[in-house]
Write a protein that holds these residues in place. Sequence first.
Motif, PDB file in Angstrom:
ATOM      1  N   THR A   1     -13.019   4.500   2.412  1.00  0.00           N
ATOM      2  CA  THR A   1     -14.260   3.731   2.300  1.00  0.00           C
ATOM      3  C   THR A   1     -14.119   2.282   2.730  1.00  0.00           C
ATOM      4  N   ASN A   2     -15.283   1.643   2.900  1.00  0.00           N
ATOM      5  CA  ASN A   2     -15.319   0.226   3.237  1.00  0.00           C
ATOM      6  C   ASN A   2     -15.184  -0.665   2.005  1.00  0.00           C
ATOM      7  N   SER A   3     -14.574  -0.123   0.954  1.00  0.00           N
ATOM      8  CA  SER A   3     -14.086  -0.934  -0.171  1.00  0.00           C
ATOM      9  C   SER A   3     -12.575  -0.826  -0.294  1.00  0.00           C
ATOM     10  N   GLY A   4     -11.936  -0.096   0.635  1.00  0.00           N
ATOM     11  CA  GLY A   4     -10.485  -0.011   0.618  1.00  0.00           C
ATOM     12  C   GLY A   4      -9.910   1.139  -0.178  1.00  0.00           C
TER      13      GLY A   4
ATOM     14  N   LEU B   1      -6.178  -4.107   0.188  1.00  0.00           N
ATOM     15  CA  LEU B   1      -6.737  -2.819   0.603  1.00  0.00           C
ATOM     16  C   LEU B   1      -7.867  -2.958   1.618  1.00  0.00           C
ATOM     17  N   TRP B   2      -8.486  -4.140   1.644  1.00  0.00           N
ATOM     18  CA  TRP B   2      -9.659  -4.340   2.497  1.00  0.00           C
ATOM     19  C   TRP B   2      -9.658  -5.760   3.039  1.00  0.00           C
ATOM     20  N   GLN B   3     -10.335  -5.967   4.176  1.00  0.00           N
ATOM     21  CA  GLN B   3     -10.275  -7.246   4.879  1.00  0.00           C
ATOM     22  C   GLN B   3     -10.971  -8.395   4.145  1.00  0.00           C
TER      23      GLN B   3
ATOM     24  N   GLN C   1     -10.990  -2.524  10.685  1.00  0.00           N
ATOM     25  CA  GLN C   1     -11.249  -3.583   9.707  1.00  0.00           C
ATOM     26  C   GLN C   1     -10.109  -3.759   8.706  1.00  0.00           C
ATOM     27  N   ALA C   2      -9.337  -2.699   8.487  1.00  0.00           N
ATOM     28  CA  ALA C   2      -8.259  -2.775   7.493  1.00  0.00           C
ATOM     29  C   ALA C   2      -6.873  -2.888   8.122  1.00  0.00           C
ATOM     30  N   ALA C   3      -6.794  -3.025   9.440  1.00  0.00           N
ATOM     31  CA  ALA C   3      -5.495  -2.993  10.119  1.00  0.00           C
ATOM     32  C   ALA C   3      -4.555  -4.107   9.668  1.00  0.00           C
ATOM     33  N   LEU C   4      -5.111  -5.266   9.325  1.00  0.00           N
ATOM     34  CA  LEU C   4      -4.269  -6.405   8.955  1.00  0.00           C
ATOM     35  C   LEU C   4      -4.109  -6.563   7.448  1.00  0.00           C
ATOM     36  N   THR C   5      -4.650  -5.638   6.679  1.00  0.00           N
ATOM     37  CA  THR C   5      -4.409  -5.663   5.227  1.00  0.00           C
ATOM     38  C   THR C   5      -2.990  -5.174   4.953  1.00  0.00           C
ATOM     39  N   GLU C   6      -2.515  -5.426   3.747  1.00  0.00           N
ATOM     40  CA  GLU C   6      -1.159  -4.963   3.423  1.00  0.00           C
ATOM     41  C   GLU C   6      -1.069  -3.446   3.496  1.00  0.00           C
ATOM     42  N   TRP C   7      -2.100  -2.757   2.998  1.00  0.00           N
ATOM     43  CA  TRP C   7      -2.108  -1.292   3.070  1.00  0.00           C
ATOM     44  C   TRP C   7      -2.124  -0.836   4.534  1.00  0.00           C
TER      45      TRP C   7
ATOM     46  N   LYS D   1     -18.230  -6.528  -0.418  1.00  0.00           N
ATOM     47  CA  LYS D   1     -19.584  -6.903   0.024  1.00  0.00           C
ATOM     48  C   LYS D   1     -20.079  -5.930   1.088  1.00  0.00           C
ATOM     49  N   GLU D   2     -19.138  -5.393   1.900  1.00  0.00           N
ATOM     50  CA  GLU D   2     -19.528  -4.401   2.915  1.00  0.00           C
ATOM     51  C   GLU D   2     -19.998  -3.108   2.262  1.00  0.00           C
ATOM     52  N   SER D   3     -19.330  -2.713   1.184  1.00  0.00           N
ATOM     53  CA  SER D   3     -19.732  -1.499   0.482  1.00  0.00           C
ATOM     54  C   SER D   3     -21.111  -1.663  -0.148  1.00  0.00           C
TER      55      SER D   3
END
Length: 504
Positions: free
Chosen positions: A338-341, A89-91, A41-47, A115-117
């Motif tokens: 976490t799912n908040s990045g 940090l998160w999608q 889910q975070a692969a395409l974020t800047e982080w 929202k996922e968190s």
Amino acid sequence: MIPLFNFAIKQFMNQRMKNIRGFMEHPIETQQRVLKNLLQQAALTEWGKTHGYKDIQSNEQFAQQVPVSTYETFYPWIERCLKGEQQILWQSDIDWFSKSSGTTNAKSKFIPVSKESLKDCHYKGGMDLLTLYFDNAPESKLFQGKSLAVGGSCSPNPHRDNSKIGDISAVIMANLPTWAQYARTPSIQTALMNEWEAKIDKLAEECSKENVTNLSGVPTWAVLLLEYMLEKSGKENMLEIWPHFECFFHGAVSFHPYKTAFQKFFPSDKVRYMETYNASEGFFGVQDDLSRDDLLLYLDHGIYYEFIPIDEIDAEFPKTISLEQVQLNEAYALVISTNSGLWRYNVGDVVRFTSITPYRIKITGRTKHYINVFGEELMVENAEMAVSKACEATNAVLANFTAGPIYFNNENKGGHEWIIEFETAPGDKDRFTQLLDQFLKELNSDYEAKRYKDMALLLPTIHFVPEGTFYKWLKLKGKLGGQHKVPRLSNNREYLEDILTKCL
């Protein structure tokens, strides 16, 4: 209608219990799946791009490519989110931030809340809390009444429009689904009020008219509300106001020192007390078995866990271990993704495992909240238990406390200095001091060794302060209500000096 609602919720929770047993029985596979989902889910974020998330195939590779972060090192990335940049940090877009003090330090922490968190961690964690409560108390009629949460408040994000900041309790309440709003009290307007002293009056007014069956919050602030309600109503105990009250869901500080006070508020062995481990960063666990005093670690709530052995805690690049490597009764600093990045983020809590089938923990303190000036390694868990036992032995009821070191100098040996406030003070203060020292020795062998014949540590010095002292101090700091709490221990004299000079 209400009994039918209670029945429907219980049926839903019976189904949810199957999922809980799933992660209890397959913990390692569950955590591996959580990490894989987070990375995808975070692969395409800047982080994610910076740290090569697309190429990570294992938890070992994850640990090699991503550094362990503290809030200070992670803040530049959070600051960009605060100012409106997205997919950092998160999608999904981050528009809510939890303002966490953790202690009463002037510097607040701002934790992104996706929202996922909210859905898959905080609300799911809350639902699983209730599921496990009904599993412990199948005869419960909890939903035939209302839930009262003593929470914080929200305010606009000063960095941008259409974004808000607040205590995690307030963020959760502001976003609750409709069914949950139906089951709670007070009104959302009252629940999110900013000014604590006006808020407590409105809370008492509204909630005294409701059939409250359960209460959740930090014990410190719950005590203030209940005392205020009794004083205003003239009743002797809270069961005269809420005759169907069943449970207090508590967290943030140890409940041991407050249990006597709550037993006076609710003088019935039918009232239960259930501990939660819910922080700004996520909902980590809950007391799944009321006959035990440890916490089931939530493993499928969008959080991947790692652990820093305590002897690595001050290393520049601390080594971590994963869940399958932990040992019973060893102290570890908690690291989460976490799912908040938050990525490999050191929460600052120290835990130890009491069970590995299933994985259960106890919170023993904070990485920065201990006293170890003289090699005594006094942790919050030791201090809270010793105070609780000393109160029980002297029929005292605690309100609050903090402690720090007395440094060596040319004239004096070292020691520990305590500031303790009671609701019911011990009749013999000297005996209380002796008992506190005795229980600390029993609970902590390092403390006992340093106290031997007063060689390194003298008998504790205790300031028995008037009621309201800590309230006054928190008010001066602008920290009333919500999740704010008094730091139990400090390795320096900052809090001691501040309270002694400003509040006494």
